[in-house]
Scaffold this motif. Structure first.
Motif: not given
Length: 153
Positions: A30-32, A36-37, A41-43, A140-143
């Motif tokens: 996810a970070a790669e 969003d941070e 954390l939520n995921i 999870k929909y992403l920003q």
């Protein structure tokens, strides 16, 4: 916007001692890709709770061949995680919200995991396969962090 998609699968023994590996797998990818941070954390929280519930409640303690398979798909718009196990059938969508006051009165640990999953993920789905597997689908929909260097999925 491009619709690059990455699919990754990891399988671990269904033991609590492997939860950190699942967390590292999810958060690292996810970070790669620039998620969003706060979303990371939520995921991480949702996956950790879901996997812990399977290990603690889905499998018998001495069951042989306990395992968890995590399928992760990411594109520019969403992250979809499928948590697959062979434990007892359980649809978390049907569980009512916990009575927080009752949990406090009973001084009980636990009981909030499913509620946390529902609060931190955008969609939750569940199915039982004909082969007897449980599949929990967390979306999870992403920003994506577009201010970071351009990353390819």
């Amino acid at each position: 916007m491009s619709h690059n998609r990455t699919s990754i699968v990891v399988q671990t023994p269904g033991e609590m001692s492997y939860l950190y590996r699942i967390r590292e797998f999810i958060t690292g990818i996810a970070a790669e890709v620039g998620i969003d941070e706060q979303d990371i954390l939520n995921i991480e929280l949702a996956v950790d709770e879901a996997c812990a519930n399977v290990i603690e409640h889905g499998y018998e303690p001495n069951a042989p061949d306990k395992s968890l398979t995590i399928q992760m798909e990411i594109d520019d718009q969403k992250l979809v995680l499928k948590i697959i196990d062979q434990g007892k059938s359980f649809d978390p969508r049907l569980k009512p919200p916990p009575d927080i006051q009752k949990l406090i009165t009973m001084k009980r640990d636990g009981g909030l995991g499913i509620s946390l999953i529902k609060q931190t993920m955008d969609e939750i789905d569940y199915r039982r396969t004909p082969e007897g597997c449980n599949v929990l689908i967390l979306t999870k929909y992403l920003q994506l962090d577009h201010n970071s260097e351009d990353r390819t999925l």
